[in-house]
Scaffold this motif. Structure first.
Motif, PDB file in Angstrom:
ATOM      1  N   TRP A  42       3.656 -43.071   1.466  1.00 59.04           N
ATOM      2  CA  TRP A  42       3.588 -41.807   0.740  1.00 59.04           C
ATOM      3  C   TRP A  42       3.079 -40.729   1.691  1.00 59.04           C
ATOM      4  O   TRP A  42       2.072 -40.921   2.368  1.00 59.04           O
ATOM      5  CB  TRP A  42       2.634 -41.911  -0.449  1.00 59.04           C
ATOM      6  CG  TRP A  42       3.165 -42.734  -1.577  1.00 59.04           C
ATOM      7  CD1 TRP A  42       2.940 -44.068  -1.804  1.00 59.04           C
ATOM      8  CD2 TRP A  42       4.002 -42.287  -2.644  1.00 59.04           C
ATOM      9  NE1 TRP A  42       3.593 -44.473  -2.947  1.00 59.04           N
ATOM     10  CE2 TRP A  42       4.250 -43.401  -3.483  1.00 59.04           C
ATOM     11  CE3 TRP A  42       4.570 -41.062  -2.978  1.00 59.04           C
ATOM     12  CZ2 TRP A  42       5.040 -43.309  -4.627  1.00 59.04           C
ATOM     13  CZ3 TRP A  42       5.349 -40.968  -4.111  1.00 59.04           C
ATOM     14  CH2 TRP A  42       5.574 -42.092  -4.925  1.00 59.04           C
ATOM     15  N   PHE A  43       3.791 -39.623   1.717  1.00 57.33           N
ATOM     16  CA  PHE A  43       3.375 -38.444   2.459  1.00 57.33           C
ATOM     17  C   PHE A  43       3.145 -37.320   1.464  1.00 57.33           C
ATOM     18  O   PHE A  43       3.653 -37.346   0.341  1.00 57.33           O
ATOM     19  CB  PHE A  43       4.454 -38.028   3.464  1.00 57.33           C
ATOM     20  CG  PHE A  43       4.586 -38.953   4.630  1.00 57.33           C
ATOM     21  CD1 PHE A  43       5.257 -40.159   4.516  1.00 57.33           C
ATOM     22  CD2 PHE A  43       4.038 -38.627   5.861  1.00 57.33           C
ATOM     23  CE1 PHE A  43       5.377 -41.036   5.595  1.00 57.33           C
ATOM     24  CE2 PHE A  43       4.153 -39.476   6.944  1.00 57.33           C
ATOM     25  CZ  PHE A  43       4.823 -40.678   6.807  1.00 57.33           C
TER      26      PHE A  43
ATOM     27  N   SER B 122      -2.034 -52.782   3.615  1.00 52.34           N
ATOM     28  CA  SER B 122      -1.967 -51.408   3.135  1.00 52.34           C
ATOM     29  C   SER B 122      -2.818 -50.514   4.026  1.00 52.34           C
ATOM     30  O   SER B 122      -3.753 -50.985   4.685  1.00 52.34           O
ATOM     31  CB  SER B 122      -2.418 -51.318   1.676  1.00 52.34           C
ATOM     32  OG  SER B 122      -3.713 -51.839   1.515  1.00 52.34           O
ATOM     33  N   TYR B 123      -2.477 -49.264   4.050  1.00 55.74           N
ATOM     34  CA  TYR B 123      -3.098 -48.300   4.937  1.00 55.74           C
ATOM     35  C   TYR B 123      -3.383 -47.019   4.155  1.00 55.74           C
ATOM     36  O   TYR B 123      -2.593 -46.638   3.273  1.00 55.74           O
ATOM     37  CB  TYR B 123      -2.169 -47.962   6.111  1.00 55.74           C
ATOM     38  CG  TYR B 123      -1.631 -49.161   6.856  1.00 55.74           C
ATOM     39  CD1 TYR B 123      -0.550 -49.887   6.362  1.00 55.74           C
ATOM     40  CD2 TYR B 123      -2.201 -49.576   8.060  1.00 55.74           C
ATOM     41  CE1 TYR B 123      -0.054 -50.982   7.041  1.00 55.74           C
ATOM     42  CE2 TYR B 123      -1.702 -50.675   8.749  1.00 55.74           C
ATOM     43  CZ  TYR B 123      -0.629 -51.368   8.227  1.00 55.74           C
ATOM     44  OH  TYR B 123      -0.141 -52.452   8.898  1.00 55.74           O
ATOM     45  N   TYR B 124      -4.478 -46.361   4.507  1.00 59.96           N
ATOM     46  CA  TYR B 124      -4.853 -45.126   3.820  1.00 59.96           C
ATOM     47  C   TYR B 124      -5.378 -44.100   4.813  1.00 59.96           C
ATOM     48  O   TYR B 124      -6.106 -44.443   5.755  1.00 59.96           O
ATOM     49  CB  TYR B 124      -5.945 -45.397   2.778  1.00 59.96           C
ATOM     50  CG  TYR B 124      -5.502 -46.324   1.677  1.00 59.96           C
ATOM     51  CD1 TYR B 124      -5.754 -47.699   1.749  1.00 59.96           C
ATOM     52  CD2 TYR B 124      -4.807 -45.843   0.576  1.00 59.96           C
ATOM     53  CE1 TYR B 124      -5.328 -48.560   0.755  1.00 59.96           C
ATOM     54  CE2 TYR B 124      -4.385 -46.693  -0.440  1.00 59.96           C
ATOM     55  CZ  TYR B 124      -4.643 -48.047  -0.331  1.00 59.96           C
ATOM     56  OH  TYR B 124      -4.223 -48.897  -1.333  1.00 59.96           O
TER      57      TYR B 124
ATOM     58  N   GLY C  85       0.428 -38.131   6.187  1.00 60.16           N
ATOM     59  CA  GLY C  85       0.680 -39.493   5.729  1.00 60.16           C
ATOM     60  C   GLY C  85      -0.514 -39.955   4.925  1.00 60.16           C
ATOM     61  O   GLY C  85      -1.626 -39.995   5.449  1.00 60.16           O
ATOM     62  N   VAL C  86      -0.304 -40.291   3.666  1.00 61.13           N
ATOM     63  CA  VAL C  86      -1.404 -40.576   2.749  1.00 61.13           C
ATOM     64  C   VAL C  86      -1.689 -42.070   2.653  1.00 61.13           C
ATOM     65  O   VAL C  86      -2.836 -42.493   2.727  1.00 61.13           O
ATOM     66  CB  VAL C  86      -1.064 -40.011   1.355  1.00 61.13           C
ATOM     67  CG1 VAL C  86      -2.082 -40.469   0.323  1.00 61.13           C
ATOM     68  CG2 VAL C  86      -0.982 -38.499   1.391  1.00 61.13           C
ATOM     69  N   SER C  87      -0.625 -42.856   2.480  1.00 59.84           N
ATOM     70  CA  SER C  87      -0.808 -44.285   2.297  1.00 59.84           C
ATOM     71  C   SER C  87       0.472 -45.004   2.648  1.00 59.84           C
ATOM     72  O   SER C  87       1.556 -44.420   2.618  1.00 59.84           O
ATOM     73  CB  SER C  87      -1.199 -44.590   0.841  1.00 59.84           C
ATOM     74  OG  SER C  87      -1.448 -45.974   0.662  1.00 59.84           O
ATOM     75  N   CYS C  88       0.337 -46.288   2.978  1.00 60.63           N
ATOM     76  CA  CYS C  88       1.497 -47.069   3.386  1.00 60.63           C
ATOM     77  C   CYS C  88       1.280 -48.521   2.980  1.00 60.63           C
ATOM     78  O   CYS C  88       0.129 -48.990   2.930  1.00 60.63           O
ATOM     79  CB  CYS C  88       1.679 -46.967   4.899  1.00 60.63           C
ATOM     80  SG  CYS C  88       3.073 -47.893   5.555  1.00 60.63           S
TER      81      CYS C  88
END
Length: 135
Positions: free
Chosen positions: A36-37, A58-60, A47-50
């Motif tokens: 999510w961007f 997951s990434y934030y 870039g918000v989360s992946c």
């Protein structure tokens, strides 16, 4: 054809919650990292989360860590972004992106779109959904 379609945006008061959905078609969620961007007027895209469904990672971004949660529903081929404790500065158009680049190490996180021939296959973007947080 790889396609993603966002839904779930809207107007919410500060401190409230919103859940965004990203419906994927033309691929399975484990085929790509999906991110999510967001972009607010006058600000750089962020870039918000992946999420990587294959290895359940997951990434934030630091700006949303502890408030946003990314998840997947493989049966529905859909990614979600649960956004809690929203702030006015979260106001932006939120985009779902398939085939993003997501990386984290030594306390640093990078969530980037793949654009340009050097990446091979470029990212696929949705049309975006507006989230407005009132104070």
């Amino acid at each position: 054809e790889v396609q993603v379609v966002e839904s779930g945006g809207g107007l919410v008061q500060a401190g409230g919650s919103v859940r965004l959905s990203c419906a994927a078609s033309g691929f399975k969620l484990y085929d790509y990292e999906i991110a999510w961007f967001r972009q607010a007027p006058g600000k750089e895209r962020e870039g918000v989360s992946c999420i990587n469904v294959r290895d359940d990672s997951s990434y934030y971004a630091d700006s949303v860590k502890g408030r946003f949660t990314i998840s997947s529903d493989n049966a529905k081929n859909t990614i979600y972004l649960q956004m809690d404790r929203l702030k006015p500065e979260d106001t932006a158009v939120y985009y779902c992106v398939a085939n993003a680049f997501c990386w984290a190490a030594r306390g640093e996180t990078k969530i980037l779109p793949k654009s340009g021939s050097s990446w091979g296959q470029e990212s696929s973007w949705g049309q975006g959904t507006q989230v407005t947080v009132s104070s």
